[in-house]
Every structure is written in structure tokens, then in C-alpha cells.
Design a protein around this motif. Structure first.
Motif, PDB file in Angstrom:
ATOM      1  N   HIS B 278       0.848  -1.191   0.000  1.00  0.00           N
ATOM      2  CA  HIS B 278       0.000   0.000   0.000  1.00  0.00           C
ATOM      3  C   HIS B 278       0.884   1.242   0.000  1.00  0.00           C
ATOM      4  O   HIS B 278       1.502   1.579   1.009  1.00  0.00           O
ATOM      5  N   ILE B 279       0.981   1.890  -1.155  1.00  0.00           N
ATOM      6  CA  ILE B 279       1.815   3.080  -1.282  1.00  0.00           C
ATOM      7  C   ILE B 279       0.955   4.195  -1.857  1.00  0.00           C
ATOM      8  O   ILE B 279       0.211   3.968  -2.805  1.00  0.00           O
ATOM      9  N   ASP B 280       1.110   5.385  -1.326  1.00  0.00           N
ATOM     10  CA  ASP B 280       0.349   6.539  -1.829  1.00  0.00           C
ATOM     11  C   ASP B 280      -1.136   6.224  -1.982  1.00  0.00           C
ATOM     12  O   ASP B 280      -1.755   6.559  -3.000  1.00  0.00           O
ATOM     13  N   HIS B 281      -1.695   5.520  -1.039  1.00  0.00           N
ATOM     14  CA  HIS B 281      -3.115   5.174  -1.043  1.00  0.00           C
ATOM     15  C   HIS B 281      -3.520   4.297  -2.212  1.00  0.00           C
ATOM     16  O   HIS B 281      -4.670   4.274  -2.623  1.00  0.00           O
ATOM     17  N   ILE B 340       5.843   3.542   3.094  1.00  0.00           N
ATOM     18  CA  ILE B 340       4.807   2.600   2.697  1.00  0.00           C
ATOM     19  C   ILE B 340       3.793   2.538   3.813  1.00  0.00           C
ATOM     20  O   ILE B 340       4.161   2.497   4.989  1.00  0.00           O
ATOM     21  N   GLN B 341       2.513   2.581   3.471  1.00  0.00           N
ATOM     22  CA  GLN B 341       1.495   2.569   4.524  1.00  0.00           C
ATOM     23  C   GLN B 341       1.431   1.196   5.194  1.00  0.00           C
ATOM     24  O   GLN B 341       1.469   1.079   6.398  1.00  0.00           O
ATOM     25  N   GLN B 435       2.282   6.973  11.238  1.00  0.00           N
ATOM     26  CA  GLN B 435       3.010   7.609  10.127  1.00  0.00           C
ATOM     27  C   GLN B 435       3.481   6.645   9.046  1.00  0.00           C
ATOM     28  O   GLN B 435       4.244   7.005   8.183  1.00  0.00           O
ATOM     29  N   GLY B 436       3.048   5.415   9.079  1.00  0.00           N
ATOM     30  CA  GLY B 436       3.432   4.487   8.026  1.00  0.00           C
ATOM     31  C   GLY B 436       4.774   3.838   8.304  1.00  0.00           C
ATOM     32  O   GLY B 436       5.408   4.063   9.338  1.00  0.00           O
TER      33      GLY B 436
END
Lengths: 288, 463
Positions: B278-281, B340-341, B435-436
Motif C-alpha cells: 500500500h503506497i500513496d493510497h 509505505i502505509q 506515520q506508516g
């Protein structure tokens, strides 16, 4: 129920052409009308360009060849030269734009050809018909220019021959367009060669000058002159433009021998074009 | 009688001679040499019965697209014959015939005529087309103002409303947004129910599996096999990927997913064993990455995949560890510092898996909701766990166990949307704070764990 059989031999059969074309006549008309509408949609002056283009070309050439340049035979005075010029220019522009559009037409519609089956002849024929619409506007413009410059009397009954001559030209141009567009799929060189050939053809056709009949003025023996004349007349546009001039400018019945020759040439080229096109059409999709 | 009959079809291409060939291959003399030939299809014969949907699969260059083109009449076979009984429309690259400067309305009529419809027929279908495409507001705008999604929607709408007997579908379902894809798929299902014949060519084996009655596997222009979707897809995957086994369990790598089979029965499906990042939503799935060919060394399978969008790679390693157990390791290699989330390792299972268990809880998977298009969590566990497993009647139980790491994972269970029809076991790594996850440039071990397959279907016995 429609049963389609696709085999190599079946698809290349010449006898299939006419039923195929008959079935797709609506598609053909639709392609032409949509292309016309699309062409001028983003031009502020729209259809006016179809009139403006030949008139502007005529004006430029009249100034250059009518007033400035060389002593070409029978060029007449300013006004009549302008009409004389337009008489050659309108058919020539039809010839050249139809061939340019036609030759590129298969490449331009490549994605469509690669995805959907329909009789491929439709594509170059639509391109020619497109150019024909502009040519009709061109002839109308020519008539208006004649009325403006020389009065209503200058339009003679001999205009009635124009549709027949134009018919021959359409057949000729369709044949050439099919031939060239088919070859252009395999070798794009054809498109480039066409441009050069058209630039040459402009001077090799009696557009800015009158047909040098029997080439008598040339400093060669009469036999050689005779051969040069025959060679010159192999250019189908030479006889066609001369026929147009007879009917429109000279107001005489067009030379019947020339008429027969032009018709013969057009039909031979048309059949040849159709044959070449049909032989290659089934596998265009592999090469686009 | 067969609706499509392919008899001894061979298609040979002569490679073209352009300036490039003349310059590189022996100059002008090349003009006199015969051109190289390539057999895209080699003496293929088969028939398709009316009302069937048939998938054609195979690697790139196996002749799938050529076969489809020949069926569509776009090109002809070099020898042999194709007989098509009925009207056929191909959904190959939708909107191919659209004129960019014409309005949607004008293009509907033009496209319809290209597909062989009369003006009157199009007039009758017009309202339905506009309705289905959902672009009523922009129908009188030129199509070059359309988004690519609208373009494809309109193309699809025209094609399906020309009411043919046979549809050829080529990767269409991979374009457009999710909503459109769902509508496409349900529309194709409707067409199937109406008794239309459908021929699919797709790389997406899930779609082939879900929508086909019958699958043909091509290899180098020849038919390798034809049969039920799952059998042929398994055969294809085995042919394609690298395979290792532990006991009677085999694992096959195929482009960012690992297919597990036990005693010849494939137990994973859809996404198989894979990772999600999950990156940048946005969720990036491992099968969308660019994978090198997997290698098998000392009984251990290794593969490396590179993200198309972000500067990172993943390294996978699958090693047999005793009977029916594999150690699965995933490394993340960032080429520059990255945020990365969250990420997870997931295992997609057949819908026959009905119950699940983690060390905190257990339960049954709910049935798939036909209206559901999204993935739905079955359990809501926010406590970290190490194992997650599932079982089903007459199926070997499957378990994922995170080992060897201090990081905590959350073990969740998911039902995919109705179309995918897949149970998912997921080991999800979430950030400790809000904060991921931050990674410096370098290579990090993301996951190390066991994947266990056991013959007995007693879930409780394995966890």
C-alpha cells in the motif's frame, strides 16, 4: 443466417468484389459524410476552404504565369488565362488530393482494418469520394469565377459534357488509389514516390499551358514529335484536362478520339487497381 | 452443427524486409534471398458449439491473437478454412473505428455500420447504447474530449448492442475502471445466459476460469490440449512457471503469484500466494510487477520482481521444509528511501474453503454476496498474531505462520468480491504508529513464514 467461410482463395476472389461493395454501400456513404463533417469541424471557416483553396491557387498561378513568367503558348490575357488555368487546376487538384488521401487511407485506418472485417475497398473509395466532393465545389467555383469575369454568356451548353469527363476521371482515380494504397501497405515508399510524381505531373500535364498538340513547335523531326506526343498522352490527366478545356473554356464538343482514349485508359487502370487491391486486401491486417 | 469450424488452419508470416534488414542483413543481396517464414498457426483444427464460451490461452507468440483475427475475418489463413455460422462481432480493442473529431452520437452510427448494422437497426438500439455506456451527457461532444474510460465504454456498448451470435473478446476486460469491468463481466455473463457463443483470449486466467466452459491451450501455434478450465489452466501454469514440491504439495511460480496444488488438486486460485503493498493510497499487487523468470536451485525457488511505478524490487524465496510445508521469504529492496502505509502476504483459496482459524478466534466464511464487488474482511482482528489457517470439506487445510521476525502481523480473513469468488488468508504488516512504514535505501526482510498444507481437513488439528 450468414455463413462466412474464410479461406485464402475465397477472400481473394475477384467475383466477390461487387456483392461486397453493394452490401457496404451505406458504410461507404457514412464514411464519406462523416469524414467531410469532421474535416472542417475544427476550421473556423469550415466549408469555405473548399472554395477558397482553388481560388487562391488560381490567383497565385495567374499572377505568376499570366503576368510575370514565360511566353507559354495560348496563355491569353489575364482574365481568360485565369479561367483557362482554373479549368486545369480543378481537375488536377481532384486528381492529386484523391491520390494523396487514397494512398494513405489504408495506413490511416490501420487500427480499424486490424480489428474489424469489412470490404477493404471501401476505404480508398471513400477517400476518393471525399476528394470528389471538394472537386464538385471546385467546379461550381469555376462556374462562378467565369460568370464574374466574363459574364453569364461564357457558360455554354457544353458544360453538359463535364459530368461524363468527371465520371471517367473518378474511375481512373479510384483505380490508381486502390493500386497505390495496396502497395503503400507493404512499402511506405509508395507514398513518398507519389509526392514526387505529383510534383512532376503538375508540369507534365497541360495545366499552366495548353496541350502542345502534335508537338509541332518542338525543334525535332515530325516522327520524333509524333512519338513525344504519344508519350505525353500516356499521362491520363493530359487527355482529361484537354477534354475539360474543350467543354468549359473553348465551348466545343470534346474531341471524341481523346474521349475514347481517356475512357479506355481509365477502365484499364481501374480494373488493374481492383485486381491488385483484391489480391492483397485479405492480408492487409498482417502488414499494418 | 458447430458455429465456428476451424479446419487445418495454418498461418505463415513472411518477415518483412525494411531498410533495417537491408542495412543489417547482407545489404541489397537480401532482396533476392527468400524471406524468412514464421508459422504463427500450424495446422490447427477445432470446433466450437453454439452457446459455449471458450477460452484460448497460451504464452505471448503462441498464436492466440492470430487465431482470433482469423476467426474475425480480419486476416485469412495461409491454408485451411474457417467457417463461421452466424454474425460475429469482435470486442478487440474497443472503439477502434471511432473518429476522434466526430461526436459520440455520430460515432455510434458509424461504428454500427462498420460492424455490419443498418442505420435503422442502430436507430433502434441507440437509446440502449447511450444508457449502457452511461455517457448521455456528452453524447453530442466529439469523442476526442472523452476520457479513455468513456471511449471504451461507448465502444463496448456499441459492440454488445449489435446483437451478434458470436463475440470475440480479447483482453477487453482489463481496461476501464473497476465499475466498468464489473459491468462488462456481468454483461458477458448475461450474453452467455442468452446462449451467445463467446471466444475469449486473455492473460487473466481468473477471468478465463470464471467465464469459460472450455479452454484451449496453444503452444507455438499448435493446440496442446482442450478441456475444463481448471484442468487446462493448471496444465498451462505447470508449463509456464517453475515448480518445486514438498511431499505431495507443489508450488508453481507464475508472474508474481505462487500456485499451490496438493495431490494434483490446485487449492489456490485468483491471486494465489502473493504480496500487496500500500503506497500513496494505492494497492500494488505483486502480479502487476515485472518479474524475471524464476529459477530453481537446490530445490529452492527464487524470483525477483520490479515495480513499474515505484523504485523498489521484491525478492521471493520458497524453500521446501519437510512434508507439505514451505518456508516463504519476501525481501523488499528500495532503491531510494520510501514510505509505505502497509503491506501483506496473502493467499487466495478456492471458495470451497469454508472455515478459518487464527490463534485468537475461529469461524466460518460467510457466503459470497452477488452484489459485492469489494474485498470484505471476515474477522476484525487488531491484535497481532502468528498463524492463520483455513479448511473445507475434502480439502487439505492450509496455514500461514509468520516466524523469525520481531515485527508483528495481523492475521485477517477476507472474502473477495463475487466475481473473484476467492477466500483470502492475509498476514498484514501495519505500522506501529500512524506515520506508516519508513524504509531507507537497501534490502529488508519483509516476511518470513511457513506455508503448510495438510491432508486432514480438521482445521483445529493443525493450528
Amino acid at each position: 443466417m450468414t455463413i462466412s467461410v474464410y479461406t485464402d482463395a475465397e477472400q481473394r476472389k475477384l467475383s466477390r468484389i461487387f456483392p461486397d461493395l453493394l452490401r457496404s454501400r451505406h458504410l461507404l456513404l457514412d464514411l464519406v459524410s462523416k469524414e467531410l463533417r469532421a474535416r472542417y469541424r475544427n476550421a473556423a471557416m469550415g466549408f469555405v476552404w473548399a472554395i477558397l483553396q482553388p481560388v487562391l491557387m488560381m490567383s497565385i498561378l495567374t499572377v505568376i504565369f499570366g503576368y510575370i513568367a514565360f511566353g507559354l503558348p495560348q496563355r491569353g490575357t489575364g482574365k481568360s488565362y485565369a479561367i483557362f488555368l482554373l479549368c486545369g487546376l480543378v481537375p488536377w487538384q481532384f486528381f492529386s488530393s484523391a491520390l494523396v488521401l487514397g494512398t494513405q487511407s489504408l495506413l490511416a485506418n490501420g487500427t480499424l482494418i486490424k480489428k474489424v472485417y469489412f470490404p477493404r475497398e471501401v476505404i480508398p473509395i471513400a477517400a476518393v469520394l471525399n476528394a470528389l466532393v471538394n472537386a464538385l465545389i471546385g467546379f461550381a467555383t469555376l462556374a462562378i469565377v467565369m460568370v464574374v469575369l466574363e459574364g453569364v454568356d461564357s457558360i455554354s451548353i457544353h458544360w453538359l459534357y463535364v459530368p461524363a469527363i468527371l465520371g471517367i476521371q473518378v474511375v481512373l482515380v479510384m483505380g490508381l488509389a486502390m493500386m497505390l494504397s495496396a502497395w503503400n501497405v507493404y512499402y511506405h515508399d509508395v507514398g513518398y514516390m507519389l509526392e514526387v510524381a505529383l510534383a512532376f505531373g503538375f508540369y507534365a500535364s497541360p495545366i499552366i499551358y495548353a496541350l502542345p498538340n502534335n508537338m509541332a513547335s518542338l525543334p525535332v523531326s515530325p516522327t520524333v514529335a509524333q512519338w513525344l506526343y504519344r508519350l505525353y498522352m500516356l499521362n491520363p490527366m493530359a487527355s482529361l484536362i484537354t477534354l475539360y478545356r474543350d467543354a468549359i473554356c473553348k465551348s466545343v464538343i470534346p474531341d471524341i478520339g481523346l474521349f475514347a482514349w481517356a475512357a479506355f485508359l481509365a477502365i484499364v487502370i481501374f480494373l488493374l487497381g481492383l485486381y491488385i487491391f483484391r489480391r492483397h486486401a485479405p492480408t492487409f491486417a498482417d502488414h499494418l | 452443427m458447430a458455429i465456428i469450424q476451424i479446419q487445418n488452419v495454418t498461418k505463415t508470416f513472411r518477415l518483412r524486409r525494411g531498410a533495417q534488414t537491408l542495412l543489417t542483413k547482407g545489404g541489397l543481396r537480401a532482396l533476392w534471398r527468400p524471406r524468412e517464414r514464421l508459422n504463427a498457426l500450424d495446422d490447427i483444427s477445432f470446433e466450437i458449439e453454439p452457446g459455449r464460451s471458450v477460452g484460448i490461452i497460451g504464452r505471448n507468440g503462441s498464436g492466440k491473437s492470430t487465431l482470433l483475427k482469423i476467426m474475425a475475418g480480419v486476416t485469412v489463413p495461409t491454408s485451411g478454412s474457417v467457417t463461421v455460422r452466424g454474425r460475429l462481432v469482435s470486442l478487440l480493442e474497443l472503439g477502434a473505428g471511432f473518429h476522434p473529431l466526430l461526436t459520440g452520437r455520430e460515432n455510434i452510427f458509424l461504428n454500427g455500420q462498420i460492424l455490419g448494422m443498418s442505420r435503422a437497426q442502430m436507430q433502434r438500439a441507440f437509446d440502449d447504447i447511450v444508457e449502457f455506456s452511461g455517457i448521455a451527457d456528452s453524447i453530442d461532444n466529439p469523442v476526442n474530449t472523452y476520457s479513455s474510460g468513456m471511449f471504451v465504454r461507448l465502444g463496448f456498448a456499441v459492440a454488445v448492442h449489435t446483437n451478434p451470435d458470436i463475440f470475440l473478446v480479447d483482453e477487453v476486460l482489463s481496461v476501464g475502471d473497476e465499475e466498468f469491468q464489473r459491468r462488462c463481466r456481468s454483461r458477458i455473463n448475461e450474453l452467455r445466459q442468452q446462449g451467445k457463443t463467446i471466444v475469449f483470449v486473455s492473460h487473466d486466467l481468473n477471468i478465463v476460469n470464471a467465464l469459460c466452459d472450455d479452454v484451449i491451450l496453444l503452444k507455438k501455434g499448435q493446440i496442446v490440449s482442450r478441456g475444463a478450465p481448471r484442468t487446462i489452466i493448471d496444465l498451462y501454469l505447470r508449463q509456464l512457471g517453475r515448480e518445486i514440491s514438498a511431499g505431495s504439495t507443489t508450488a508453481t511460480f507464475y508472474q508474481g503469484a505462487i500456485v499451490l496444488a496438493h495431490g494434483g488438486l490446485t487449492i489456490t486460485q485468483s491471486v494465489h500466494l502473493h504480496t500487496q503493498t500500500h503506497i500513496d493510497h494505492m494497492w500494488a499487487m505483486s502480479h502487476d510487477m515485472q518479474w524475471d523468470d524464476a529459477i530453481v536451485e537446490d530445490g529452492c525457488l527464487r524470483a525477483t520482481g520490479r515495480s513499474h511505478r515505484y523504485p523498489y524490487r521484491q525478492h521471493w524465496e520458497l524453500r521446501p521444509a519437510g512434508d507439505d510445508t514451505f518456508v516463504f521469504k519476501v525481501w523488499f529492496e528500495a532503491f531510494e528511501p520510501m514510505d509505505i502505509q502497509e503491506y501483506n502476504v496473502s493467499l487466495g483459496l478456492r471458495p470451497e474453503y469454508t472455515f478459518w482459524q487464527t490463534e485468537h478466534a475461529s469461524g466460518a466464511f460467510p457466503p459470497f454476496d452477488p452484489k459485492e464487488t469489494e474485498w470484505r474482511h471476515v474477522n476484525r482482528s487488531y491484535t497481532s498474531a502468528r498463524t492463520v489457517g483455513a479448511g473445507g470439506e475434502n480439502l487439505p487445510s492450509v496455514q500461514i505462520e509468520a516466524t523469525g521476525q520481531s515485527e508483528s502481523f495481523r492475521m485477517t480473513l477476507i472474502n473477495t468480491g463475487y466475481e473473484q469468488h476467492t477466500r483470502v488468508l492475509q498476514a498484514m504488516r501495519t505500522p506501529d504508529g500512524s506515520q506508516g512504514l519508513h524504509f531507507e535505501k537497501g534490502r529488508f526482510l519483509w516476511f518470513e513464514g511457513l506455508v503448510r498444507v495438510k491432508k486432514d481437513s480438521e482445521c483445529s488439528g493443525t493450528v
